[in-house]
Design a protein around this motif. Structure first.
Motif, PDB file in Angstrom:
ATOM      1  N   PRO A 198       0.815  -1.228   0.000  1.00  0.00           N
ATOM      2  CA  PRO A 198       0.000   0.000   0.000  1.00  0.00           C
ATOM      3  C   PRO A 198       0.847   1.276   0.000  1.00  0.00           C
ATOM      4  O   PRO A 198       0.392   2.318   0.464  1.00  0.00           O
ATOM      5  N   GLN A 199       2.077   1.195  -0.502  1.00  0.00           N
ATOM      6  CA  GLN A 199       3.029   2.294  -0.370  1.00  0.00           C
ATOM      7  C   GLN A 199       2.443   3.675  -0.683  1.00  0.00           C
ATOM      8  O   GLN A 199       2.468   4.568   0.158  1.00  0.00           O
ATOM      9  N   GLN A 200       1.928   3.839  -1.898  1.00  0.00           N
ATOM     10  CA  GLN A 200       1.464   5.188  -2.265  1.00  0.00           C
ATOM     11  C   GLN A 200       0.222   5.575  -1.480  1.00  0.00           C
ATOM     12  O   GLN A 200       0.074   6.726  -1.070  1.00  0.00           O
ATOM     13  N   MET A 201      -0.650   4.587  -1.225  1.00  0.00           N
ATOM     14  CA  MET A 201      -1.865   4.918  -0.478  1.00  0.00           C
ATOM     15  C   MET A 201      -1.518   5.398   0.928  1.00  0.00           C
ATOM     16  O   MET A 201      -2.117   6.332   1.447  1.00  0.00           O
ATOM     17  N   LYS A 202      -0.551   4.732   1.569  1.00  0.00           N
ATOM     18  CA  LYS A 202      -0.256   5.151   2.949  1.00  0.00           C
ATOM     19  C   LYS A 202       0.401   6.530   2.967  1.00  0.00           C
ATOM     20  O   LYS A 202       0.169   7.321   3.875  1.00  0.00           O
ATOM     21  N   GLN A 203       1.174   6.831   1.935  1.00  0.00           N
ATOM     22  CA  GLN A 203       1.753   8.175   1.873  1.00  0.00           C
ATOM     23  C   GLN A 203       0.652   9.211   1.664  1.00  0.00           C
ATOM     24  O   GLN A 203       0.664  10.282   2.276  1.00  0.00           O
ATOM     25  N   THR A 234       1.390 -11.181   3.363  1.00  0.00           N
ATOM     26  CA  THR A 234       0.825 -10.180   4.274  1.00  0.00           C
ATOM     27  C   THR A 234       1.923  -9.343   4.919  1.00  0.00           C
ATOM     28  O   THR A 234       2.957  -9.878   5.313  1.00  0.00           O
ATOM     29  N   GLN A 235       1.672  -8.067   5.004  1.00  0.00           N
ATOM     30  CA  GLN A 235       2.608  -7.182   5.704  1.00  0.00           C
ATOM     31  C   GLN A 235       1.905  -6.481   6.858  1.00  0.00           C
ATOM     32  O   GLN A 235       0.707  -6.188   6.767  1.00  0.00           O
ATOM     33  N   LEU A 236       2.687  -6.227   7.908  1.00  0.00           N
ATOM     34  CA  LEU A 236       2.260  -5.189   8.841  1.00  0.00           C
ATOM     35  C   LEU A 236       2.799  -3.911   8.230  1.00  0.00           C
ATOM     36  O   LEU A 236       4.017  -3.738   8.130  1.00  0.00           O
ATOM     37  N   ILE A 499      12.299   7.007   5.530  1.00  0.00           N
ATOM     38  CA  ILE A 499      11.688   8.330   5.552  1.00  0.00           C
ATOM     39  C   ILE A 499      11.489   8.695   4.079  1.00  0.00           C
ATOM     40  O   ILE A 499      12.342   8.374   3.243  1.00  0.00           O
ATOM     41  N   ARG A 500      10.328   9.296   3.787  1.00  0.00           N
ATOM     42  CA  ARG A 500       9.984   9.510   2.381  1.00  0.00           C
ATOM     43  C   ARG A 500      10.298  10.926   1.916  1.00  0.00           C
ATOM     44  O   ARG A 500      10.336  11.870   2.717  1.00  0.00           O
ATOM     45  N   ILE A 501      10.390  11.027   0.630  1.00  0.00           N
ATOM     46  CA  ILE A 501      10.421  12.343   0.004  1.00  0.00           C
ATOM     47  C   ILE A 501       9.025  12.954   0.180  1.00  0.00           C
ATOM     48  O   ILE A 501       8.030  12.238   0.038  1.00  0.00           O
TER      49      ILE A 501
HETATM   50  N1  ASP Z   1       6.294  -0.564   0.909  1.00  0.00           N
HETATM   51  C1  ASP Z   1       7.602  -1.010   1.266  1.00  0.00           C
HETATM   52  C2  ASP Z   1       7.777  -2.510   0.964  1.00  0.00           C
HETATM   53  O1  ASP Z   1       6.796  -3.222   0.788  1.00  0.00           O
HETATM   54  C3  ASP Z   1       7.899  -0.827   2.700  1.00  0.00           C
HETATM   55  C4  ASP Z   1       7.957   0.597   3.101  1.00  0.00           C
HETATM   56  O2  ASP Z   1       8.793   1.340   2.581  1.00  0.00           O
HETATM   57  O3  ASP Z   1       7.208   0.963   4.021  1.00  0.00           O
HETATM   58  O4  ASP Z   1       8.884  -2.980   0.925  1.00  0.00           O
END
Ligand code: ASP
Length: 602
Positions: A198-203, A234-236, A499-501
């Motif tokens: 969910p990378q972009q969605m969480k950002q 599955t990821q946390l 940490i993101r841009i």
């Molecule tokens: N979305 C990244 C991954 O699945 C993890 C992250 O940068 O939070 O590896």
């Protein structure tokens, strides 16, 4: 409920109570007159006794019970006779004297024993997964998994995180793997993609102001069927606004420390978690996910061999390469064929060959070593003094085996890393109760992709470069490091984040370095670039592979052991037989056509 108690619950103190239990017949034993049934449900096993003198009808029905029948029993809790207790069962001090029984359902004879942990072909287990999951080991794995997820949720909720679901039907996300595509019926010729994370969605949720997000998120990556991967896993997944690297690292160090203390208090962990830079991890352990359960560190010994006339060393060093070594403790007596095996091993992991130095059969300091004890194919070119220096650098003793490889760059490091792991495996050096968590930090932001002849992100393109290195982005991208951290454990990467841009200028700069044209940036990431313009807060996050983590905690060796319905190693779901053909009508509705006939069976 059809039961008053579970099959794992009754104890001595309950003797005399009238109870009703329901579950599966785990075992049935006929002891001339008395019939004993071990009745099993999720919580455990309770012994039921059918005595014809107490209830003839119940005894007659009990005679019909077979393995995996579903039974409903009413009776009285009684203490087992002295000497007949079963200390292995929590309910082992009691039994139920049955007054009545109902057969709620019968069962075919299962294709494998459900009541024992025997070795069963995995395809059979996956086809009958619902029976496989009745087995104690699998049941415990899934209960552990649920406990881990509950712990994570509680931990994060207490700290102000909220769970937000994100869509499964989205657009391609650039996370390095192949996307699963879903053809759109309503929009001919267009496709959704399943999220790789969910990378972009969480950002975007950070830009929405939620500040602390988490999700137990399903991710989809269409990877080749190698290694221990699943098409969906599955990821946390976590993201936080106004957080810096240190905040995220500290938070998850606390989460994993307290998780282990809660769910596996018998496991040891390092406190605090060691931190290694990427460079250090590669140098000392030949891996960016080092197994820190044992030492056997890799050392550069090029300086000691600088003047060596041994062609392998000489040529490599003259060509700008290095010679690295490690010590296999107490392997000085390895036979020719064992050494050959190691040589083949290093060749299979990319090295040209292995130079070995056996330090004889003695023990103690190498100070006492004599030339006659040493065996090596390079002996002609080595002085006693050099061997001692190498041995000292590799922290070796007499009786050990020194393993040296000459080579260059990452190829050399990775081969040494594999060799180190192999020695760990052969010598059983890892303490099975040690959970060696560590953070690897300070990764380069980019790595050079030789085939594509361009830079690619080491993590993903949203990672923020280190502040003090931003000025190098234009001139020396190779020197720029990212605000990226990985959590590793026992040789596995269990999580990673950064940490993101959070500005569109920086994001555009990074995309350009990655070789994206401005039109592509707009087409692929226009929504992110636009969102960054509306007050995007500084933010960062991390994601953990839940399957792998639970696999490690359960001491299993594949993630299939901790997933209820996994695909097999060929990405096939054997319960449903998926993937499966679609009807012509379905295919037509999707405005697509098949180029080739599908195989009869997957
Ligand atoms: N979305 C990244 C991954 O699945 C993890 C992250 O940068 O939070 O590896």
């Amino acid at each position: 409920m059809l039961k008053s108690h579970s099959c794992g619950e009754l104890r001595k103190e309950d003797a005399g109570k009238e109870v009703t239990l329901a579950g599966w017949v785990d075992r049935r034993r006929d002891h001339g007159g008395l019939i004993f049934i071990d009745l099993r449900d999720r919580e455990g096993i309770t012994q039921i006794v059918f005595n014809p003198e107490i209830s003839g009808a119940a005894h007659e029905l009990a005679d019909q019970l077979r393995s995996e029948y579903v039974a409903h029993v009413t009776g009285q809790v009684a203490l087992r006779q002295a000497g007949m207790e079963n200390p292995k069962l929590p309910t082992g001090n009691i039994e139920i004297i049955a007054q009545s029984v109902r057969i709620l359902n019968t069962s075919l004879t299962p294709p494998f024993y459900v009541n024992e942990d025997s070795d069963v072909d995995e395809s059979l287990r996956l086809k009958y997964r619902y029976l496989d999951l009745r087995r104690t080991r699998m049941k415990e794995n899934l209960l552990l998994r649920a406990q881990v997820v509950r712990f994570m949720r509680d931990f994060l909720e207490k700290r102000g995180f909220i769970e937000i679901e994100t869509p499964i039907l989205i657009k391609s996300t650039p996370e390095g793997a192949r996307d699963y595509l879903v053809p759109s019926r309503l929009w001919p010729g267009k496709f959704y993609a399943l999220p790789q994370s969910p990378q972009q969605m969480k950002q975007l949720l950070m830009i929405s102001g939620f500040e602390k997000y988490y999700q137990i998120a399903r991710c989809f990556r269409d990877e080749d069927t190698r290694a221990d991967r699943q098409p969906e896993f599955t990821q946390l997944d976590v993201e936080m606004s106004f957080a810096e690297e240190e905040d995220i690292i500290k938070l998850f160090e606390e989460l994993f420390t307290s998780l282990i203390e809660k769910v596996k208090p018998e496991y040891r962990i390092f406190k605090p978690f060691p931190r290694l830079s990427y460079e250090e991890a590669m140098e000392r352990y030949g891996s960016d996910k080092p197994d820190l359960r044992f030492g056997v560190e890799i050392k550069d010994i090029s300086d000691i061999l600088a003047k060596s006339e041994f062609a392998v060393f000489h040529n490599t060093l003259a060509d700008g390469g290095k010679v690295k070594g490690l010590c296999a403790p107490k392997c000085g007596n390895y036979s020719r064929s064992q050494l050959d095996e190691l040589n083949k091993f290093v060749q299979a992991v990319g090295a040209k060959g292995l130079v070995t130095i056996s330090l004889g059969a003695g023990s103690g300091s190498v100070k006492e070593l004599s030339l006659s004890e040493i065996k090596s194919q390079a002996m002609k070119y080595l002085t006693l003094e050099q061997v001692k220096q190498i041995a000292e650098r590799l922290e070796a003793n007499r009786g050990d085996l020194l393993l040296l490889i000459a080579g260059k760059g990452d190829t050399l490091s990775l081969a040494m890393g594999e060799l180190r792991k192999e020695i760990g495996r052969r010598l059983n050096l890892a303490d099975p109760n040690l959970f060696a968590f560590a953070f690897v930090i300070n990764f380069p932001l980019f790595e050079w992709n030789k085939e594509a002849n361009r830079w690619q992100s080491m993590h993903h393109p949203f990672t923020q470069p280190k502040d003090e290195q931003i000025s190098l982005l234009d001139t020396a991208p190779a020197k720029v490091h990212g605000k990226h951290y990985d959590l590793v454990c026992n040789g596995f990467e269990v999580g990673g984040g950064s940490i993101r841009i959070h500005t569109d200028e920086m994001q555009r700069k990074v995309f350009r370095i990655l070789g994206h044209k401005d039109e592509d940036i707009e087409r692929l990431f226009g929504h992110m670039m636009e969102a960054f313009k509306y007050g995007a807060p500084p933010h960062g996050g991390i994601a953990f592979g839940l399957d792998r983590l639970v696999m490690l905690l359960a001491k299993e060796s594949t993630i299939r052991q901790v997933i209820a319905f996994p695909k097999n190693q060929n990405a096939v779901d054997l319960v449903f037989n998926a993937p499966a053909e679609a009807t012509e009508e379905q295919i037509n509705e999707l405005h697509i056509s098949l180029k080739e006939e599908p195989p009869n069976e997957v």
